[in-house]
Design a protein around this motif. Structure first.
Motif, short mmCIF file in Angstrom:
data_model
loop_
_atom_site.label_atom_id
_atom_site.label_comp_id
_atom_site.label_asym_id
_atom_site.label_seq_id
_atom_site.Cartn_x
_atom_site.Cartn_y
_atom_site.Cartn_z
N THR A 11 0.84 -1.19 0.00
CA THR A 11 0.00 0.00 0.00
C THR A 11 0.88 1.24 0.00
N SER A 12 0.25 2.39 -0.17
CA SER A 12 0.98 3.65 -0.19
C SER A 12 1.53 4.03 1.19
N GLU A 13 1.20 3.27 2.19
CA GLU A 13 1.75 3.54 3.52
C GLU A 13 3.11 2.88 3.73
N ASN A 14 3.55 2.08 2.76
CA ASN A 14 4.85 1.43 2.82
C ASN A 14 5.96 2.49 2.76
N GLN A 15 6.87 2.47 3.71
CA GLN A 15 7.91 3.51 3.78
C GLN A 15 8.82 3.50 2.56
N ASP A 16 9.10 2.33 2.00
CA ASP A 16 9.92 2.28 0.80
C ASP A 16 9.22 2.97 -0.36
N PHE A 17 7.92 2.81 -0.49
CA PHE A 17 7.16 3.50 -1.52
C PHE A 17 7.21 5.01 -1.30
N ILE A 18 7.01 5.43 -0.07
CA ILE A 18 7.07 6.86 0.26
C ILE A 18 8.43 7.44 -0.13
N ASN A 19 9.50 6.72 0.17
CA ASN A 19 10.84 7.18 -0.17
C ASN A 19 11.06 7.25 -1.68
N LEU A 20 10.57 6.25 -2.42
CA LEU A 20 10.70 6.26 -3.88
C LEU A 20 9.91 7.42 -4.49
N ASN A 58 17.65 -6.41 -2.18
CA ASN A 58 16.99 -5.94 -0.94
C ASN A 58 16.86 -4.43 -0.82
N LYS A 59 17.05 -3.71 -1.93
CA LYS A 59 16.85 -2.26 -1.92
C LYS A 59 15.67 -1.92 -2.83
N ALA A 60 14.74 -1.11 -2.33
CA ALA A 60 13.60 -0.68 -3.14
C ALA A 60 14.11 0.23 -4.25
N VAL A 61 13.86 -0.17 -5.52
CA VAL A 61 14.42 0.57 -6.65
C VAL A 61 13.37 1.03 -7.66
N ALA A 62 12.15 0.51 -7.59
CA ALA A 62 11.14 0.87 -8.58
C ALA A 62 9.76 0.73 -7.96
N CYS A 63 8.83 1.59 -8.42
CA CYS A 63 7.48 1.53 -7.88
C CYS A 63 6.47 2.04 -8.90
N GLY A 64 5.22 1.77 -8.58
CA GLY A 64 4.09 2.28 -9.33
C GLY A 64 2.83 1.89 -8.58
#
Length: 152
Positions: A11-20, A58-64
């Motif tokens: 979800t959009s509450e995921n901190q990795d998503f927020i950072n991306l 193990n690093k968040a690198v892409a989102c949508g």
């Protein structure tokens, strides 16, 4: 040693998503200093249950993500791939995951908006079947916006 790639739904509450998304916004503001608040007010992070993130070693690198546009249509939002992992197919993988997820939920169309200087993004979207359409709300009248549509 091989690189580990993992895709998750979240979800959009995921901190990795927020950072991306923060990195996405920073890159857009740098690329489009001429845009005024009229455009950026459409570029907000809403609470969203339909987010996909790709992790590389193990690093968040892409989102949508996507949100409901109407009863048959989703809108793709917040597509981003970190600079160091561009060209590895992650944007196409994110789009594919989002479209499959939306289709599973009963949607049949996908729309999106990008900006005219995003030549790589426009090329990718066309490569995977999106067509340029007239701007839809809230982008009507915004000359720098490019809107696209695809059957999913």
């Amino acid at each position: 040693m091989s690189n580990i790639i993992k895709t998750i739904k979240t979800t959009s509450e995921n901190q990795d998503f927020i950072n991306l998304v923060a990195a996405l916004d920073k890159s857009l503001w740098g690329r489009y200093p001429e845009e005024n608040q009229e455009y950026w007010k459409n570029n907000i992070l809403e609470i969203n249950p339909n987010v996909v993130i790709i992790y590389f070693d193990n690093k968040a690198v892409a989102c949508g993500c996507f949100k409901k546009y109407d009863k048959n249509t989703i809108e793709i939002k917040r597509m981003f791939v970190s600079l160091e992992t561009r060209g590895m197919g992650f944007a196409q993988k994110i789009l594919q995951e989002l479209e499959l997820w939306a289709a599973e939920l009963g949607y049949s169309l996908s729309v999106l908006e990008t900006l005219h200087k995003q030549k790589e993004a426009i090329g990718l979207y066309q490569k995977v079947g999106y067509s340029i359409i007239d701007n839809y709300e809230p982008y009507i009248g915004l000359k720098d916006s490019i809107c696209m549509k695809k059957k999913i």
